[in-house]
Design an enzyme around this catalytic site. Sequence first.
Site, PDB file in Angstrom:
ATOM      1  N   LYS A   1     -11.031  -6.219  -4.973  1.00 54.38           N
ATOM      2  CA  LYS A   1     -12.355  -6.312  -4.312  1.00 54.38           C
ATOM      3  C   LYS A   1     -13.478  -5.950  -5.287  1.00 54.38           C
ATOM      4  O   LYS A   1     -14.258  -5.021  -5.055  1.00 54.38           O
ATOM      5  CB  LYS A   1     -12.411  -5.418  -3.074  1.00 54.38           C
ATOM      6  CG  LYS A   1     -11.400  -5.809  -2.009  1.00 54.38           C
ATOM      7  CD  LYS A   1     -11.660  -5.064  -0.716  1.00 54.38           C
ATOM      8  CE  LYS A   1     -10.622  -5.361   0.325  1.00 54.38           C
ATOM      9  NZ  LYS A   1      -9.318  -4.740   0.040  1.00 54.38           N
TER      10      LYS A   1
ATOM     11  N   GLN B   1      -8.405  -0.550  11.400  1.00 51.91           N
ATOM     12  CA  GLN B   1      -8.885  -1.933  11.502  1.00 51.91           C
ATOM     13  C   GLN B   1      -9.641  -2.122  12.816  1.00 51.91           C
ATOM     14  O   GLN B   1      -9.273  -1.569  13.845  1.00 51.91           O
ATOM     15  CB  GLN B   1      -7.711  -2.927  11.434  1.00 51.91           C
ATOM     16  CG  GLN B   1      -6.924  -2.881  10.132  1.00 51.91           C
ATOM     17  CD  GLN B   1      -7.671  -3.522   8.964  1.00 51.91           C
ATOM     18  OE1 GLN B   1      -8.883  -3.679   8.995  1.00 51.91           O
ATOM     19  NE2 GLN B   1      -6.945  -3.878   7.913  1.00 51.91           N
TER      20      GLN B   1
ATOM     21  N   ASP C   1      -5.697  -7.331  -5.143  1.00 52.81           N
ATOM     22  CA  ASP C   1      -6.786  -7.087  -4.181  1.00 52.81           C
ATOM     23  C   ASP C   1      -7.665  -5.946  -4.675  1.00 52.81           C
ATOM     24  O   ASP C   1      -7.617  -4.832  -4.153  1.00 52.81           O
ATOM     25  CB  ASP C   1      -6.161  -6.770  -2.812  1.00 52.81           C
ATOM     26  CG  ASP C   1      -7.203  -6.690  -1.700  1.00 52.81           C
ATOM     27  OD1 ASP C   1      -8.335  -7.172  -1.900  1.00 52.81           O
ATOM     28  OD2 ASP C   1      -6.866  -6.142  -0.634  1.00 52.81           O
TER      29      ASP C   1
ATOM     30  N   THR D   1     -12.394  -6.065   7.399  1.00 53.69           N
ATOM     31  CA  THR D   1     -11.885  -6.107   8.783  1.00 53.69           C
ATOM     32  C   THR D   1     -11.933  -4.735   9.451  1.00 53.69           C
ATOM     33  O   THR D   1     -11.692  -4.627  10.653  1.00 53.69           O
ATOM     34  CB  THR D   1     -10.440  -6.651   8.805  1.00 53.69           C
ATOM     35  OG1 THR D   1      -9.711  -6.058   7.733  1.00 53.69           O
ATOM     36  CG2 THR D   1     -10.423  -8.141   8.623  1.00 53.69           C
TER      37      THR D   1
ATOM     38  N   LYS E   1       0.899  -8.100  -2.440  1.00 50.95           N
ATOM     39  CA  LYS E   1      -0.510  -7.742  -2.625  1.00 50.95           C
ATOM     40  C   LYS E   1      -0.609  -6.339  -3.219  1.00 50.95           C
ATOM     41  O   LYS E   1      -0.154  -5.366  -2.627  1.00 50.95           O
ATOM     42  CB  LYS E   1      -1.271  -7.803  -1.298  1.00 50.95           C
ATOM     43  CG  LYS E   1      -2.781  -7.614  -1.515  1.00 50.95           C
ATOM     44  CD  LYS E   1      -3.572  -7.835  -0.253  1.00 50.95           C
ATOM     45  CE  LYS E   1      -3.642  -6.632   0.626  1.00 50.95           C
ATOM     46  NZ  LYS E   1      -4.426  -5.506   0.072  1.00 50.95           N
TER      47      LYS E   1
ATOM     48  N   ARG F   1       0.592  -2.062   7.052  1.00 48.04           N
ATOM     49  CA  ARG F   1       1.253  -1.003   7.816  1.00 48.04           C
ATOM     50  C   ARG F   1       2.277  -1.494   8.840  1.00 48.04           C
ATOM     51  O   ARG F   1       3.322  -0.850   8.988  1.00 48.04           O
ATOM     52  CB  ARG F   1       0.188  -0.096   8.460  1.00 48.04           C
ATOM     53  CG  ARG F   1      -0.464   0.813   7.421  1.00 48.04           C
ATOM     54  CD  ARG F   1      -1.763   1.407   7.890  1.00 48.04           C
ATOM     55  NE  ARG F   1      -2.829   0.402   7.949  1.00 48.04           N
ATOM     56  CZ  ARG F   1      -4.102   0.700   8.197  1.00 48.04           C
ATOM     57  NH1 ARG F   1      -4.457   1.950   8.429  1.00 48.04           N
ATOM     58  NH2 ARG F   1      -5.007  -0.263   8.209  1.00 48.04           N
TER      59      ARG F   1
ATOM     60  N   ASP G   1     -19.682  -5.623  -8.707  1.00 47.22           N
ATOM     61  CA  ASP G   1     -20.426  -4.915  -9.759  1.00 47.22           C
ATOM     62  C   ASP G   1     -21.403  -5.917 -10.366  1.00 47.22           C
ATOM     63  O   ASP G   1     -21.546  -7.035  -9.868  1.00 47.22           O
ATOM     64  CB  ASP G   1     -19.421  -4.370 -10.806  1.00 47.22           C
ATOM     65  CG  ASP G   1     -19.929  -3.104 -11.498  1.00 47.22           C
ATOM     66  OD1 ASP G   1     -21.126  -3.057 -11.866  1.00 47.22           O
ATOM     67  OD2 ASP G   1     -19.129  -2.178 -11.686  1.00 47.22           O
ATOM     68  N   ILE G   2     -22.054  -5.543 -11.451  1.00 49.07           N
ATOM     69  CA  ILE G   2     -22.974  -6.493 -12.091  1.00 49.07           C
ATOM     70  C   ILE G   2     -22.159  -7.643 -12.698  1.00 49.07           C
ATOM     71  O   ILE G   2     -20.976  -7.480 -13.010  1.00 49.07           O
ATOM     72  CB  ILE G   2     -23.849  -5.803 -13.171  1.00 49.07           C
ATOM     73  CG1 ILE G   2     -22.980  -5.206 -14.274  1.00 49.07           C
ATOM     74  CG2 ILE G   2     -24.724  -4.735 -12.532  1.00 49.07           C
ATOM     75  CD1 ILE G   2     -23.789  -4.729 -15.479  1.00 49.07           C
ATOM     76  N   PRO G   3     -22.778  -8.821 -12.849  1.00 43.84           N
ATOM     77  CA  PRO G   3     -22.021  -9.988 -13.312  1.00 43.84           C
ATOM     78  C   PRO G   3     -21.259  -9.754 -14.613  1.00 43.84           C
ATOM     79  O   PRO G   3     -20.096 -10.165 -14.733  1.00 43.84           O
ATOM     80  CB  PRO G   3     -23.108 -11.066 -13.470  1.00 43.84           C
ATOM     81  CG  PRO G   3     -24.149 -10.689 -12.453  1.00 43.84           C
ATOM     82  CD  PRO G   3     -24.166  -9.183 -12.443  1.00 43.84           C
TER      83      PRO G   3
ATOM     84  N   ASP H   1       0.850  -1.194   0.000  1.00 42.70           N
ATOM     85  CA  ASP H   1       0.000   0.000   0.000  1.00 42.70           C
ATOM     86  C   ASP H   1       0.885   1.242   0.000  1.00 42.70           C
ATOM     87  O   ASP H   1       1.095   1.889   1.031  1.00 42.70           O
ATOM     88  CB  ASP H   1      -0.946  -0.030   1.206  1.00 42.70           C
ATOM     89  CG  ASP H   1      -1.960  -1.158   1.099  1.00 42.70           C
ATOM     90  OD1 ASP H   1      -2.309  -1.536  -0.041  1.00 42.70           O
ATOM     91  OD2 ASP H   1      -2.401  -1.672   2.132  1.00 42.70           O
TER      92      ASP H   1
HETATM   93  O1  C5P Z   1      -2.101  -1.948   6.845  1.00 38.61           O
HETATM   94  P1  C5P Z   1      -2.920  -3.183   7.107  1.00 38.61           P
HETATM   95  O2  C5P Z   1      -2.103  -4.343   7.652  1.00 38.61           O
HETATM   96  O3  C5P Z   1      -4.163  -2.896   7.930  1.00 38.61           O
HETATM   97  O4  C5P Z   1      -3.388  -3.628   5.646  1.00 38.61           O
HETATM   98  C1  C5P Z   1      -4.381  -4.581   5.413  1.00 38.61           C
HETATM   99  C2  C5P Z   1      -4.541  -4.761   3.926  1.00 38.61           C
HETATM  100  O5  C5P Z   1      -5.533  -5.758   3.709  1.00 38.61           O
HETATM  101  C3  C5P Z   1      -4.996  -3.515   3.184  1.00 38.61           C
HETATM  102  O6  C5P Z   1      -4.318  -3.530   1.930  1.00 38.61           O
HETATM  103  C4  C5P Z   1      -6.480  -3.706   2.975  1.00 38.61           C
HETATM  104  O7  C5P Z   1      -6.933  -3.142   1.777  1.00 38.61           O
HETATM  105  C5  C5P Z   1      -6.582  -5.236   2.905  1.00 38.61           C
HETATM  106  N1  C5P Z   1      -7.874  -5.812   3.327  1.00 38.61           N
HETATM  107  C6  C5P Z   1      -8.428  -5.602   4.574  1.00 38.61           C
HETATM  108  N2  C5P Z   1      -9.638  -6.173   4.895  1.00 38.61           N
HETATM  109  C7  C5P Z   1     -10.258  -6.967   4.028  1.00 38.61           C
HETATM  110  C8  C5P Z   1      -9.687  -7.231   2.772  1.00 38.61           C
HETATM  111  C9  C5P Z   1      -8.470  -6.636   2.453  1.00 38.61           C
HETATM  112  O8  C5P Z   1      -7.821  -4.907   5.401  1.00 38.61           O
HETATM  113  N3  C5P Z   1     -11.393  -7.567   4.369  1.00 38.61           N
END
Ligand code: C5P
Length: 224
Positions: free
Chosen positions: A54, A177, A52, A107, A26, A198, A57-59, A4
């Site tokens: 995520k 988080q 990642d 999360t 990732k 992070r 959207d529509i199929p 990130d």
């Molecule tokens: O910095 P941190 O360890 O919180 O990063 C978590 C990573 O996981 C981020 O890139 C975030 O977009 C991703 N993520 C998440 N929760 C999800 C799916 C992906 O935190 N359910």
Amino acid sequence: MALDVPSLDEALALSDRLAGHVGWLKVGLELFVRAGPEGVTRLRQRAPIFLDLKLHDIPATVSRAVSAARALGAGLLTVHAAGGPGMLRAAVERAEGLRLLGVTVLTSLDQSDLEAAGCTLPLEAVVERRARLAVGSGCAGVVASPQEASRLRQALGADALIVTPGVRPSGSEAGDQRRVATAREAIAAGADLVVVGRPIRDAPDPAAAARSIAAEIADGLGGR
Ligand code: C5P
């Protein structure tokens, strides 16, 4: 490792520092929007890519995006399980060798956030329902918090991949988080992969932080 960071140069530099210490790179929304397909192609030479994005959207739109992601050579791609059975099936039809992961409940969300968005079931029940839907539709696995890993391992069986973000070394900042645990706890609860951003990216010595998380993972495997 979640790359990130705001530029491909920073992602390449971070992945070089972490070479040998992390299993997957990732690429999330920030980096993909900035560095695009070329970024994925360059990073893929260093380690397998977990894209990642995520998708939700529509199929028809998701199935075309999955085809495009497959052509980039990613190994894992996320789709939101909340996109529903039609979207998940359309994604799986185009995935071929690309393994899809259904995101259950982010999360960063807790029960009150779900309720604010109109979802009144208990959070763990929503996670389990979406996880069953994703795997039942043909996804290789799911993304959930470490706190749900053991329930999901029971519900999904041994073959489904369980991937857990929200991983923090004990005593460190949770940031945005909400549903966090240590890497040791996540792995001991049945997670196959932990996603860490992070705590490694912002550490004074990212390679040392990655090594210490790897030691926690080994410890967690011992605790199974
Ligand atoms: O910095 P941190 O360890 O919180 O990063 C978590 C990573 O996981 C981020 O890139 C975030 O977009 C991703 N993520 C998440 N929760 C999800 C799916 C992906 O935190 N359910």
